[in-house]
Enzyme design. Structure first.
Site, PDB file in Angstrom:
ATOM      1  CB  CYS A   1     -11.121  25.503  -6.494  1.00  0.00           C
ATOM      2  SG  CYS A   1     -10.953  24.861  -8.174  1.00  0.00           S
TER       3      CYS A   1
ATOM      4  CG  ASP B   1      -4.987  19.730  -7.238  1.00  0.00           C
ATOM      5  OD1 ASP B   1      -5.251  19.490  -8.432  1.00  0.00           O
ATOM      6  OD2 ASP B   1      -5.368  20.755  -6.639  1.00  0.00           O
TER       7      ASP B   1
ATOM      8  CG  HIS C   1      -8.779  20.175  -6.801  1.00  0.00           C
ATOM      9  ND1 HIS C   1      -7.932  21.252  -6.826  1.00  0.00           N
ATOM     10  CD2 HIS C   1     -10.023  20.660  -7.083  1.00  0.00           C
ATOM     11  CE1 HIS C   1      -8.617  22.347  -7.119  1.00  0.00           C
ATOM     12  NE2 HIS C   1      -9.884  22.011  -7.280  1.00  0.00           N
TER      13      HIS C   1
END
Length: 274
Positions: free
Chosen positions: A162, A209, A240
Site C-alpha cells: 500500500c 482495487d 486491496h
C-alpha cells in the site's frame, strides 16, 4: 533453526529505528530485503512478513517510518494507530474514503475517543507524503549495504505494501544500486521519476482495487517506453490489501501465488548464479 530478531538504531546520528530479522547462527553475509510498512506502521503483520523473508534466507529489515530517535509522536503511537484501524474495520470499506459518512460514524464515538481517532486519522491519511520518508529509506539501503555486519557488501531489494508499495517504487527511482523492487497495491511513481529506475520492478494488484489497479496498464506502458523492466499480476476477484492475513481483505489464493513469485524474483535479483 530459530530466528534472531531485534530493533536496531541506524543512520548518521542513529536517528532511525528498524526491525531486523535473520536466521539464528547464520554467519554468512546475506542479501537484504527492505520490508516497507503499510500506513499502519511496523505492526505485528509487517514484523511477521519481515520474519518470513528471514526464514527464506535473507537479512530482512523493516524501517519504522513513524519513529525518530526511538520515539513516535503522540498521534502515531502504536495504540493510537491501532485505535484508528479498529474504527475503520468497524465500517464498510466504502465509507473509508467518504468524508461525510466517516464523520457521521465518528460522531457516534465518545468525545475523547472521537478526538483521538480524528487527530491520528488526519495525521496518517492527510499529512504524509512520500518525500517525508525517502531519506530514511535511502539511509536504510545504505546501512544494509555498507554497515550492517550480516549484509555488508551484499545486494539489497525492497518490497512494500500500500503506502509502502508506492515507497518501494520510489526507492527504485532514487537508489541506483537497488537490485529489485516489489510493489503490492501501491501507487506508481511519476513518469519523470521512473526515468531513473535501474532495477527490475514487480507489481501485485487486486482487480477490485480500481483506484490503483486501473492505472497499472498505463504504468506498464510508461515503463516499456522508457526501457524499464516491469512485470505485474492483477488477481481477479481480489481487492486491496489481499496479502494482509490480519484483515478481512485477505485472499489466500492470491497471497500464496504472489509470495511464491516474490521469492523467485528475489532469488533471481539477489542470489548470484554459481
Amino acid at each position: 533453526m530459530a530466528l534472531e530478531t531485534k530493533w536496531v538504531q541506524y543512520g548518521e546520528n542513529q536517528e532511525y529505528t528498524g526491525y531486523l530479522a535473520k536466521m539464528d547462527h547464520v554467519k554468512d553475509n546475506l542479501p537484504a530485503v527492505i520490508v516497507i510498512q503499510e500506513i499502519w506502521g511496523v505492526d505485528a503483520h509487517i514484523q511477521d512478513i519481515t520474519e518470513r523473508f528471514a526464514q527464506a534466507g535473507y537479512l530482512a529489515f523493516a524501517p519504522d517510518l513513524y519513529a525518530k530517535n526511538g520515539n513516535r509522536i503522540e498521534e502515531l503511537r502504536v495504540e493510537r494507530v491501532e485505535e484508528v484501524k479498529a474504527f475503520l474495520d468497524s465500517l464498510p470499506h466504502t465509507v473509508w474514503n467518504n468524508p461525510e459518512e466517516r464523520q457521521q460514524a465518528l460522531g457516534e464515538l465518545a468525545e475523547e475517543k472521537q478526538n483521538r481517532v480524528t487527530k491520528t486519522f488526519e495525521r496518517m491519511f492527510g499529512g504524509m507524503h512520500s518525500s517525508n520518508y525517502i531519506g530514511q529509506l535511502l539511509a536504510t539501503s545504505s546501512y544494509l549495504r555498507e554497515e550492517c555486519g550480516v549484509s555488508k557488501g551484499q545486494g539489497v531489494a525492497s518490497i512494500g505494501f500500500c503506502m509502502g508499495g508506492a515507497l518501494s517504487a520510489l526507492l527504485a527511482c532514487r537508489d541506483p544500486q537497488l537490485k529489485g523492487a516489489v510493489i503490492f497495491y501501491g501507487n506508481a511513481p511519476s513518469e519523470e521519476e521512473l526515468n531513473h529506475i535501474n532495477c527490475p520492478v514487480y507489481g501485485f494488484y487486486g482487480e477490485h482495487d480500481k483506484r490503483i489497479s486501473d492505472n497499472v496498464p498505463a504504468f506498464a506502458e510508461q515503463m516499456e517506453q522508457n526501457g524499464k523492466k516491469f512485470d505485474y499480476q492483477i488477481y481477479k476477484e481480489t481487492g486491496h490489501a489481499f496479502f494482509n492475513d490480519t484483515r478481512a481483505s485477505y485472499n489466500v489464493k492470491a497471497a500464496r501465488d504472489a509470495y511464491q513469485k516474490v521469492l523467485t524474483f528475489f532469488n533471481q535479483m539477489l542470489v548470484p548464479e554459481n
